[in-house]
Design a protein around this motif. Sequence first.
Motif, PDB file in Angstrom:
ATOM      1  N   MET A   1      64.045  -7.720  18.723  1.00 12.64           N
ATOM      2  CA  MET A   1      64.628  -8.788  19.539  1.00 12.64           C
ATOM      3  C   MET A   1      64.852  -8.304  20.965  1.00 12.64           C
ATOM      4  O   MET A   1      64.631  -9.050  21.927  1.00 12.64           O
ATOM      5  CB  MET A   1      65.951  -9.244  18.929  1.00 12.64           C
ATOM      6  N   LEU A   2      65.283  -7.048  21.119  1.00 14.92           N
ATOM      7  CA  LEU A   2      65.498  -6.486  22.450  1.00 14.92           C
ATOM      8  C   LEU A   2      64.196  -6.455  23.234  1.00 14.92           C
ATOM      9  O   LEU A   2      64.163  -6.812  24.419  1.00 14.92           O
ATOM     10  CB  LEU A   2      66.085  -5.074  22.334  1.00 14.92           C
ATOM     11  N   ASP A   3      63.117  -6.059  22.592  1.00 16.83           N
ATOM     12  CA  ASP A   3      61.816  -5.998  23.254  1.00 16.83           C
ATOM     13  C   ASP A   3      61.346  -7.385  23.673  1.00 16.83           C
ATOM     14  O   ASP A   3      60.671  -7.545  24.701  1.00 16.83           O
ATOM     15  CB  ASP A   3      60.777  -5.355  22.328  1.00 16.83           C
ATOM     16  N   GLU A   4      61.684  -8.409  22.894  1.00 17.53           N
ATOM     17  CA  GLU A   4      61.204  -9.759  23.164  1.00 17.53           C
ATOM     18  C   GLU A   4      62.051 -10.498  24.185  1.00 17.53           C
ATOM     19  O   GLU A   4      61.537 -11.340  24.930  1.00 17.53           O
ATOM     20  CB  GLU A   4      61.166 -10.565  21.854  1.00 17.53           C
ATOM     21  N   VAL A   5      63.350 -10.209  24.231  1.00 12.84           N
ATOM     22  CA  VAL A   5      64.270 -11.028  25.029  1.00 12.84           C
ATOM     23  C   VAL A   5      64.682 -10.355  26.330  1.00 12.84           C
ATOM     24  O   VAL A   5      64.719 -10.992  27.388  1.00 12.84           O
ATOM     25  CB  VAL A   5      65.531 -11.384  24.199  1.00 12.84           C
ATOM     26  N   ALA A   6      65.038  -9.084  26.269  1.00  8.16           N
ATOM     27  CA  ALA A   6      65.631  -8.422  27.428  1.00  8.16           C
ATOM     28  C   ALA A   6      64.604  -8.183  28.530  1.00  8.16           C
ATOM     29  O   ALA A   6      63.534  -7.625  28.278  1.00  8.16           O
ATOM     30  CB  ALA A   6      66.268  -7.101  27.010  1.00  8.16           C
ATOM     31  N   LEU A   7      64.939  -8.607  29.760  1.00 11.72           N
ATOM     32  CA  LEU A   7      64.064  -8.332  30.891  1.00 11.72           C
ATOM     33  C   LEU A   7      64.105  -6.848  31.249  1.00 11.72           C
ATOM     34  O   LEU A   7      63.100  -6.273  31.651  1.00 11.72           O
ATOM     35  CB  LEU A   7      64.504  -9.169  32.101  1.00 11.72           C
ATOM     36  N   ASP A   8      65.270  -6.237  31.094  1.00 13.28           N
ATOM     37  CA  ASP A   8      65.448  -4.805  31.358  1.00 13.28           C
ATOM     38  C   ASP A   8      66.175  -4.199  30.164  1.00 13.28           C
ATOM     39  O   ASP A   8      67.409  -4.211  30.116  1.00 13.28           O
ATOM     40  CB  ASP A   8      66.240  -4.595  32.636  1.00 13.28           C
ATOM     41  N   PRO A   9      65.446  -3.684  29.178  1.00 16.83           N
ATOM     42  CA  PRO A   9      66.088  -3.133  27.976  1.00 16.83           C
ATOM     43  C   PRO A   9      67.114  -2.050  28.277  1.00 16.83           C
ATOM     44  O   PRO A   9      68.117  -1.932  27.573  1.00 16.83           O
ATOM     45  CB  PRO A   9      64.908  -2.572  27.172  1.00 16.83           C
ATOM     46  N   TYR A  10      66.880  -1.262  29.321  1.00 22.20           N
ATOM     47  CA  TYR A  10      67.825  -0.201  29.665  1.00 22.20           C
ATOM     48  C   TYR A  10      69.183  -0.788  30.028  1.00 22.20           C
ATOM     49  O   TYR A  10      70.222  -0.354  29.514  1.00 22.20           O
ATOM     50  CB  TYR A  10      67.286   0.642  30.823  1.00 22.20           C
ATOM     51  N   THR A  11      69.194  -1.759  30.934  1.00 21.27           N
ATOM     52  CA  THR A  11      70.453  -2.371  31.368  1.00 21.27           C
ATOM     53  C   THR A  11      71.144  -3.084  30.214  1.00 21.27           C
ATOM     54  O   THR A  11      72.369  -2.985  30.053  1.00 21.27           O
ATOM     55  CB  THR A  11      70.190  -3.365  32.511  1.00 21.27           C
ATOM     56  N   PHE A  12      70.368  -3.804  29.418  1.00 15.71           N
ATOM     57  CA  PHE A  12      70.941  -4.517  28.273  1.00 15.71           C
ATOM     58  C   PHE A  12      71.598  -3.548  27.307  1.00 15.71           C
ATOM     59  O   PHE A  12      72.723  -3.762  26.848  1.00 15.71           O
ATOM     60  CB  PHE A  12      69.842  -5.315  27.558  1.00 15.71           C
ATOM     61  N   THR A  13      70.901  -2.449  27.007  1.00 15.13           N
ATOM     62  CA  THR A  13      71.432  -1.449  26.080  1.00 15.13           C
ATOM     63  C   THR A  13      72.691  -0.797  26.645  1.00 15.13           C
ATOM     64  O   THR A  13      73.680  -0.608  25.928  1.00 15.13           O
ATOM     65  CB  THR A  13      70.377  -0.368  25.799  1.00 15.13           C
ATOM     66  N   ARG A  14      72.670  -0.456  27.923  1.00 18.36           N
ATOM     67  CA  ARG A  14      73.834   0.176  28.558  1.00 18.36           C
ATOM     68  C   ARG A  14      75.049  -0.729  28.505  1.00 18.36           C
ATOM     69  O   ARG A  14      76.141  -0.312  28.089  1.00 18.36           O
ATOM     70  CB  ARG A  14      73.506   0.505  30.009  1.00 18.36           C
ATOM     71  N   ASP A  15      74.885  -1.983  28.925  1.00 19.81           N
ATOM     72  CA  ASP A  15      76.023  -2.896  28.985  1.00 19.81           C
ATOM     73  C   ASP A  15      76.584  -3.187  27.596  1.00 19.81           C
ATOM     74  O   ASP A  15      77.807  -3.255  27.410  1.00 19.81           O
ATOM     75  CB  ASP A  15      75.621  -4.201  29.671  1.00 19.81           C
ATOM     76  N   ALA A  16      75.680  -3.345  26.621  1.00 17.26           N
ATOM     77  CA  ALA A  16      76.133  -3.612  25.251  1.00 17.26           C
ATOM     78  C   ALA A  16      76.880  -2.409  24.682  1.00 17.26           C
ATOM     79  O   ALA A  16      77.916  -2.557  24.023  1.00 17.26           O
ATOM     80  CB  ALA A  16      74.939  -3.958  24.361  1.00 17.26           C
TER      81      ALA A  16
ATOM     82  N   LEU B   1      78.522   0.039  26.374  1.00 20.32           N
ATOM     83  CA  LEU B   1      79.809   0.232  27.040  1.00 20.32           C
ATOM     84  C   LEU B   1      80.833  -0.802  26.582  1.00 20.32           C
ATOM     85  O   LEU B   1      82.015  -0.476  26.395  1.00 20.32           O
ATOM     86  CB  LEU B   1      79.629   0.164  28.558  1.00 20.32           C
ATOM     87  N   GLN B   2      80.400  -2.030  26.377  1.00 24.25           N
ATOM     88  CA  GLN B   2      81.324  -3.054  25.903  1.00 24.25           C
ATOM     89  C   GLN B   2      81.787  -2.760  24.476  1.00 24.25           C
ATOM     90  O   GLN B   2      82.976  -2.902  24.156  1.00 24.25           O
ATOM     91  CB  GLN B   2      80.665  -4.427  25.958  1.00 24.25           C
ATOM     92  N   ARG B   3      80.847  -2.313  23.639  1.00 28.35           N
ATOM     93  CA  ARG B   3      81.206  -2.020  22.247  1.00 28.35           C
ATOM     94  C   ARG B   3      82.176  -0.848  22.174  1.00 28.35           C
ATOM     95  O   ARG B   3      83.153  -0.889  21.415  1.00 28.35           O
ATOM     96  CB  ARG B   3      79.940  -1.704  21.442  1.00 28.35           C
ATOM     97  N   ARG B   4      81.935   0.191  22.963  1.00 27.48           N
ATOM     98  CA  ARG B   4      82.823   1.353  22.936  1.00 27.48           C
ATOM     99  C   ARG B   4      84.200   1.007  23.491  1.00 27.48           C
ATOM    100  O   ARG B   4      85.224   1.476  22.987  1.00 27.48           O
ATOM    101  CB  ARG B   4      82.213   2.504  23.731  1.00 27.48           C
ATOM    102  N   ARG B   5      84.239   0.169  24.514  1.00 24.91           N
ATOM    103  CA  ARG B   5      85.522  -0.260  25.076  1.00 24.91           C
ATOM    104  C   ARG B   5      86.319  -1.031  24.024  1.00 24.91           C
ATOM    105  O   ARG B   5      87.528  -0.815  23.854  1.00 24.91           O
ATOM    106  CB  ARG B   5      85.269  -1.116  26.311  1.00 24.91           C
TER     107      ARG B   5
END
Length: 252
Positions: free
Chosen positions: A208-223, A225-229
Motif C-alpha cells: 500500500m505504501l508503494d502504491e499510495v505514498a508520493l514520498d515513501p521516506y517522508t510517509f514512513t518518517r512521519d508515521a 514519529l507519531q506512533r512513537r510519540r
Amino acid sequence: MKPKKMNQGWNRITSPLCVCAAVWMLTACATGPNANPRDPLEPFNRGVYGFNDAVDRAVVRPVATAYRDVLPSPVRTGVTNFFNNLQDLWSFVNNTLQLKGEGAGNSIVRFGVNTAFGLGGLLDIATEMRIERHTEDFGQTLGYWGMGSGPYLVLPLLGPSTVRDTAALPVDMYGNAASHLNDVPTRNSLTVLNLVNKRAYLLDATRMLDEVALDPYTFTRDAFLQRRRNAVYDGNPPDQADPAPANDNTAQ
C-alpha cells in the motif's frame, strides 16, 4: 557470576553502543540549514533508507513472502504469540521502571499464564482471558522520565528510530530473553525467525505504501514519529506539538 559470563553480558551492551556512537558521529556532518527540525539528518537518513529498501526488495521481502505463503496462518500466529510473550516479560520490567502498576501486573500475569498454559507462549490464553497487553520498551521508559527523542534516525538494516531509541536499543536487546540463550545457532535462528515473521505481517502495508505514498521516506518518517510519540504518552500526547529537539531537550 563468573568473569567470563560478565564479560559476555557487558560486550552485548557495549558493542551496540559503540555502533550507535559511530552512527551518531557520521550523521553529524549531514545536517543542513534548511533541515526539517525533526529530521536534521535527512540527507544521511535518505541514503540509509535507500540502502535498506534495496536490501529489503532483494532479500528480506522475498524471504518474508515465501514464509507467509508456505506456513499456514495458525503457525504464523503461534510464532507471533511466542515472541509477544517474551516481549510481555520485558514490558513488565519497563512498566515497573515507569511506575505503572497495572501495566506491570498485567504484563507479568500475561507472561505467566501464556507460558504455563499456552504451550510456552504459542497460544495467547491471556488475551482470551481479557488480560490487557501493555507493551513498553526502554526507549519509552527514557521518554517517560523526560529524555527527549532527539532527531529522527534511520539505522542500517534496522530502519526508523530516533537518537533516544537508538541509545535504548542495546538495553532492549539485552532485555530480550531469547538473547540469553547459550546455544548460539538457536539464538540466531530465533532472531531471524522473529525478524522474518514481523516483515511478513508488514507485506500488505508495504504494498500500500508503494502504491499510495508520493514520498515513501517522508510517509514512513512521519508515521513512525507519531506512533512513537503516542507510545510514550500511552495514546494521550499533549495537544501542543513538541518543539524542535535543538531547542528543548525534554521533547518526547
